[in-house]
Design a protein around this motif. Structure first.
Motif, mmCIF file in Angstrom:
data_model
loop_
_atom_site.group_PDB
_atom_site.id
_atom_site.type_symbol
_atom_site.label_atom_id
_atom_site.label_comp_id
_atom_site.label_asym_id
_atom_site.label_seq_id
_atom_site.Cartn_x
_atom_site.Cartn_y
_atom_site.Cartn_z
ATOM 1 N N ASP A 171 37.823 38.264 39.403
ATOM 2 C CA ASP A 171 36.741 38.340 38.428
ATOM 3 C C ASP A 171 37.342 37.968 37.074
ATOM 4 O OD1 ASP A 171 34.891 39.017 36.522
ATOM 5 O OD2 ASP A 171 34.308 40.913 37.462
ATOM 6 N N PRO A 172 36.865 36.895 36.439
ATOM 7 C CA PRO A 172 37.506 36.446 35.201
ATOM 8 C C PRO A 172 37.484 37.507 34.096
ATOM 9 C CG PRO A 172 35.453 35.242 35.618
ATOM 10 C CD PRO A 172 35.771 36.020 36.849
ATOM 11 N N ASP A 173 36.513 38.444 34.150
ATOM 12 C CA ASP A 173 36.410 39.432 33.072
ATOM 13 C C ASP A 173 37.293 40.664 33.297
ATOM 14 O OD1 ASP A 173 34.394 37.944 31.677
ATOM 15 O OD2 ASP A 173 33.042 38.519 33.306
ATOM 16 N N ASP A 174 37.693 40.888 34.530
ATOM 17 C CA ASP A 174 38.587 42.027 34.804
ATOM 18 C C ASP A 174 39.477 41.641 35.984
ATOM 19 O OD1 ASP A 174 39.886 44.357 35.073
ATOM 20 O OD2 ASP A 174 38.114 45.623 35.444
ATOM 21 N N PRO A 175 40.393 40.697 35.749
ATOM 22 C CA PRO A 175 41.118 40.095 36.871
ATOM 23 C C PRO A 175 42.069 41.056 37.578
ATOM 24 C CG PRO A 175 41.917 39.242 34.777
ATOM 25 C CD PRO A 175 40.727 40.089 34.465
ATOM 26 N N ASP A 176 42.391 42.214 36.963
ATOM 27 C CA ASP A 176 43.347 43.108 37.621
ATOM 28 C C ASP A 176 42.671 44.089 38.568
ATOM 29 O OD1 ASP A 176 45.520 41.991 36.315
ATOM 30 O OD2 ASP A 176 45.142 43.223 34.522
ATOM 31 N N ASP A 177 41.435 44.485 38.234
ATOM 32 C CA ASP A 177 40.793 45.551 39.005
ATOM 33 C C ASP A 177 39.687 45.064 39.927
ATOM 34 O OD1 ASP A 177 42.413 47.279 37.618
ATOM 35 O OD2 ASP A 177 40.917 47.658 36.046
ATOM 36 N N VAL A 178 39.109 43.910 39.623
ATOM 37 C CA VAL A 178 37.940 43.469 40.397
ATOM 38 C C VAL A 178 38.201 42.078 40.971
ATOM 39 C CG1 VAL A 178 35.473 42.939 40.320
ATOM 40 C CG2 VAL A 178 36.397 44.790 38.907
ATOM 41 N N PHE A 179 37.885 41.920 42.248
ATOM 42 C CA PHE A 179 37.891 40.563 42.809
ATOM 43 C C PHE A 179 36.567 40.313 43.492
ATOM 44 C CE2 PHE A 179 39.428 43.036 46.464
ATOM 45 C CZ PHE A 179 38.830 42.420 47.542
ATOM 46 N N TYR A 180 36.265 39.040 43.699
ATOM 47 C CA TYR A 180 35.066 38.664 44.440
ATOM 48 C C TYR A 180 35.436 38.334 45.885
ATOM 49 C CZ TYR A 180 32.152 38.030 40.276
ATOM 50 O OH TYR A 180 31.418 38.218 39.132
ATOM 51 N N VAL A 181 34.611 38.789 46.825
ATOM 52 C CA VAL A 181 34.622 38.207 48.160
ATOM 53 C C VAL A 181 33.642 37.053 48.073
ATOM 54 C CG1 VAL A 181 34.327 38.605 50.616
ATOM 55 C CG2 VAL A 181 34.843 40.494 49.099
ATOM 56 N N ALA A 182 34.146 35.808 48.100
ATOM 57 C CA ALA A 182 33.304 34.684 47.721
ATOM 58 C C ALA A 182 33.126 33.707 48.878
ATOM 59 C CB ALA A 182 33.904 33.973 46.521
ATOM 60 N N ARG A 183 32.024 32.990 48.794
ATOM 61 C CA ARG A 183 31.743 31.886 49.720
ATOM 62 C C ARG A 183 31.135 30.751 48.922
ATOM 63 N NH1 ARG A 183 30.991 32.180 55.535
ATOM 64 N NH2 ARG A 183 32.271 33.876 56.258
ATOM 65 N N PHE A 184 31.221 29.543 49.463
ATOM 66 C CA PHE A 184 30.501 28.415 48.870
ATOM 67 C C PHE A 184 29.193 28.209 49.617
ATOM 68 C CE2 PHE A 184 34.727 27.112 47.298
ATOM 69 C CZ PHE A 184 34.395 26.799 45.994
ATOM 70 N N VAL A 185 28.104 27.988 48.855
ATOM 71 C CA VAL A 185 26.815 27.633 49.455
ATOM 72 C C VAL A 185 26.648 26.116 49.346
ATOM 73 C CG1 VAL A 185 24.312 27.894 49.313
ATOM 74 C CG2 VAL A 185 25.806 29.826 48.802
#
Lengths: 252, 335
Positions: A171-185
């Motif tokens: 997560d660009p705003d809190d890169p140490d504590d939050v990540f995204y489980v991401a997919r491309f649509v």
């Protein structure tokens, strides 16, 4: 010989390179890394037709000795012909290298970071998912991201039991504590890929799961404890498991 | 005696050689298919993936376009066009802009087809009108646009009417040119002249083979280069900037036109793409995206450069862009 290469041969060679690339991707089940599955049939059929026509055309082309005079082209100077030949050979070699030597691959989080995650709801407004007294089993990253984007809060999602897979992206705003489980649509092909993701609150996540690796996450939605992340709701993980990249990495 | 024998066996030999090349290429791919992907930096990987994606998506349409071009050049008698098209230039162009209804090919497949029409003797402005209108005025595009937007905000009407008017405007403007053949690249113009002055004799199958090889030779290098440029722009230009501007009332039309230009997406599906961003965009910006992007983008310019001079394409792009801007602002004011 060179004139024939410049006027016909290089085109037929490029057709064969393209056909070989498409057919192998189709047989290996990897065509969907580049285009939406609904185009696979059309693409394969056209590739087969083009391959057959190219081979038949190579056989039927007028020979050098009977070619004279029946079909004039703009005269080419010797120097220009040499340059054009060199450029064409370089282009064919480069196309072969990219299409037939480089291993096929999915887009990386580098592209996702550049494309503003969750800017799109992924699909029309009509097919937004509805969570009615269910735990949302079977929901993908795209479905959850669509719900969060519509402003679903932690109370609405209290009974939800998300079980999602995707690649890891900070997560660009809190890169140490939050990540995204991401997919491309994907709408049409990989060029239009839009990233969607579910934020996961997990301080120190980098130690176990590098960016771009694939994970399966279960847990429940809570008010995001992170103070700097823009996401109001985050997934509090019960379990984060490293997995291999799935055969169908994109969602539609 | 010996040369005659060689001439008789050579068709089989060349066909077998082409088959051999295809088998060798497939062998190469099988051998390299499972190389490790991670060896390359992410930006290079994504550049390759995006370029290959544009190429793989466009190739079948270009193949189809090349085959239709050969069909028009060799198998359709030129009298068909004389019989079916009206005599008055304005009406001729209007009919040409509806030809996409019969040939619902994606815009990249229209370029080889347009070359076939030019070789068949249609004028440059008529062919331009077809080239610009066909990606919008065809049943597939109209259906997908309707499915995506219905009748909301005049988007569907704006796209169809705007596409028709702009294509015919460009055709009319270029018809004022005193020597329209100068709009073509010298080599393609020479090729058209050669076809007209010395109609290729011989068996139709053989002329078809020649047409297929020549059109592939003109189209595929341009397509490869265009796909690479489209991929490189995707890696280099952060899309979030354009998307953020898309919801600004002033910048929205321009921002989405730039997005359409760099994304180089097929007109058959672009409505679903832009719809997936939800309702953040102004309707006029969406119409400008759907009209401008279907006519002009990086890949199309690379393909059209095989046929039209750079100066012609610059003027065509300027006119289409200005008209699309006016259309976009107009829809924003009315909707």
């Amino acid at each position: 010989m060179r004139e024939r290469f410049l006027s016909h041969g290089r085109g037929l060679l490029l057709v064969l390179v393209g056909v070989a690339a498409i057919l192998w991707l189709a047989v290996a089940g990897k065509l969907a890394l580049y285009i939406h599955p609904r185009y696979i049939e059309f693409t394969v059929v056209m590739a087969v037709i083009a391959g057959v026509v190219a081979i038949v055309a190579a056989a039927l082309l007028p020979r050098a000795d009977e070619h004279e005079g029946d079909h004039e082209h703009a005269p080419r100077s010797r120097r220009r012909a040499t340059l054009l030949t060199a450029a064409s050979v370089a282009l064919i070699v480069a196309t072969t290298a990219v299409l037939l030597v480089m291993p096929p691959s999915t887009l990386t989080s580098g592209t996702a970071a550049q494309r503003d995650i969750n800017a799109s709801a992924g699909g029309g407004a009509g097919d937004a998912p509805v969570l009615v007294a269910g735990d949302g089993s079977g929901f993908t990253v795209k479905d959850w991201a669509g719900l969060l984007r519509q402003g679903a809060d932690e109370q609405y999602l209290a009974d939800a039991r998300p079980d999602v897979t995707g690649f890891v992206m900070a997560d660009p705003d809190d890169p140490d504590d939050v990540f995204y489980v991401a997919r491309f649509v994907i709408t049409c092909c990989a060029v239009d890929a839009q990233p969607v993701g579910v934020p996961v609150y997990s301080p120190g996540w980098r130690d176990a799961h590098p960016v771009d690796s694939w994970v399966q996450v279960t847990g429940r939605f809570v008010a995001n404890p992170s103070t700097s992340s823009m996401q109001a709701v985050a997934l509090e993980p019960a379990d984060v498991t490293s997995i291999d990249e799935p055969a169908d990495p994109y969602v539609y | 005696m010996e040369t005659r024998a060689a001439a008789r066996t050579s068709p089989v030999r060349w066909g077998a050689a082409a088959l051999g090349v295809l088998a060798a290429l497939l062998g190469l791919r099988v051998a390299t298919g499972s190389l490790p992907v991670d060896a390359l930096p992410n930006a290079v990987r994504d550049l390759i993936t995006l370029s290959v994606s544009v190429l793989v998506e466009s190739l079948p349409f270009v193949f189809l376009g090349v085959l239709l071009s050969v069909l028009v050049q060799v198998w359709v008698p030129s009298s068909v066009f004389d019989r079916l098209l009206p005599r008055i230039p304005v009406l001729r162009r209007a009919v040409m802009s509806l030809l996409g209804v019969l040939l619902p090919v994606c815009e990249c497949g229209n370029v080889p087809l347009a070359r076939g029409l030019l070789i068949r003797g249609l004028t440059v402005p008529e062919t331009m009108t077809f080239l610009l209108a066909a990606p919008i005025l065809n049943p597939v595009t109209i259906t997908t646009t309707y499915q995506a937007f219905g009748w909301d905000h005049g988007i569907l009407v704006g796209r169809i009417a705007g596409g028709f008017v702009i294509a015919n405007l460009v055709g009319w403007l270029f018809s004022r040119h005193p020597r329209p053949t100068e709009l073509l690249t010298p080599s393609f113009e020479a090729s058209c002249r050669a076809h007209r002055d010395h109609p290729v004799a011989g068996h139709r199958m053989r002329r078809s083979a020649l047409g297929f090889a020549e059109e592939s030779t003109a189209m595929l290098p341009a397509l490869v280069v265009g796909s690479f440029i489209a991929g490189a722009i995707q890696v280099g230009v952060p899309r979030e900037v354009l998307v953020a501007l898309g919801s600004n009332p002033v910048w929205s039309v321009l921002a989405l036109m730039v997005l359409a230009f760099v994304i180089a997406i097929c007109s058959n599906v672009d409505a679903f793409f832009i719809l997936s961003f939800g309702s953040t965009f102004m309707p006029g910006a969406i119409v400008a995206f759907l009209v401008f992007g279907a006519m002009i983008d990086v890949k199309m310019l690379a393909l059209m450069r095989t046929t039209f001079t750079t100066a012609t394409l610059a003027r065509m792009t300027a006119v289409v862009a200005l008209a699309a801007l006016v259309l976009g602002f107009g829809v924003n004011v009315l909707a």
